[in-house]
Design a protein around this motif. Structure first.
Motif, PDB file in Angstrom:
ATOM      1  N   LEU A  68       0.840  -1.198   0.000  1.00 34.75           N
ATOM      2  CA  LEU A  68       0.000   0.000   0.000  1.00 34.75           C
ATOM      3  C   LEU A  68       0.879   1.254   0.000  1.00 34.75           C
ATOM      4  N   PRO A  69       0.343   2.376  -0.476  1.00 35.02           N
ATOM      5  CA  PRO A  69       1.100   3.627  -0.452  1.00 35.02           C
ATOM      6  C   PRO A  69       1.432   4.068   0.975  1.00 35.02           C
ATOM      7  N   ARG A  70       2.362   4.998   1.081  1.00 35.26           N
ATOM      8  CA  ARG A  70       2.842   5.472   2.384  1.00 35.26           C
ATOM      9  C   ARG A  70       1.754   6.062   3.271  1.00 35.26           C
ATOM     10  N   LYS A  71       0.683   6.570   2.699  1.00 29.82           N
ATOM     11  CA  LYS A  71      -0.351   7.185   3.528  1.00 29.82           C
ATOM     12  C   LYS A  71      -1.079   6.166   4.407  1.00 29.82           C
ATOM     13  N   GLU A  73       0.403   4.117   6.495  1.00 28.07           N
ATOM     14  CA  GLU A  73       1.519   3.708   7.349  1.00 28.07           C
ATOM     15  C   GLU A  73       1.087   2.845   8.536  1.00 28.07           C
ATOM     16  N   LYS A  76       0.412  -0.644   7.396  1.00 30.77           N
ATOM     17  CA  LYS A  76       1.675  -1.310   7.077  1.00 30.77           C
ATOM     18  C   LYS A  76       2.391  -1.741   8.350  1.00 30.77           C
TER      19      LYS A  76
END
Length: 124
Positions: A68-71, A73, A76
């Protein structure tokens, strides 16, 4: 300017790819399908087969979370933690029944790979 084959981004992609593809997707599907290897491991370790179904689902969800993208977090972070717990408990389970050194060490090697991925995720 020469491009570097071995740089932080490539190392991050390699380590994360190993976790996502081998552990998350491949191992997750194998756990869900309950191949003969999973059935044997279940019997040796004393875990019920339904444990591996749920473990496989969580591995696949964790693999998705890691890409998934960093946004995302916080999601993740949960995935990294879940994989870390999986590797630690897998190693300890094999140790507890007196399995071979290779079976004890393999999850710890994946834990090191996961740690490298985690430490590099914000650096590239």
């Amino acid at each position: 300017m020469k491009s570097k084959i071995f740089n932080i981004k490539n190392l991050y992609l390699l380590t994360t790819g190993i976790i996502v593809i081998l552990v998350g997707l491949f191992s997750g599907v194998v756990d869900i399908l309950q191949t003969q290897g999973v059935i044997s491991a279940s019997q040796e370790l004393g875990y019920p087969l339904y444990f591996f179904t749920l473990l496989g689902i969580f591995k696949i969800l964790g693999a998705i979370a890691l890409v998934l993208p960093r946004k995302f977090e916080s999601i993740k972070l949960v995935a990294y933690s879940g994989f870390a717990f999986d590797f630690i408990f897998a190693s300890f389970s094999h140790f507890s029944i007196g399995d071979s050194f290779t079976k004890i060490l393999t999850p710890l090697v994946f834990l090191i790979i996961l740690d490298i991925s985690y430490k590099l995720k914000d650096k590239y």
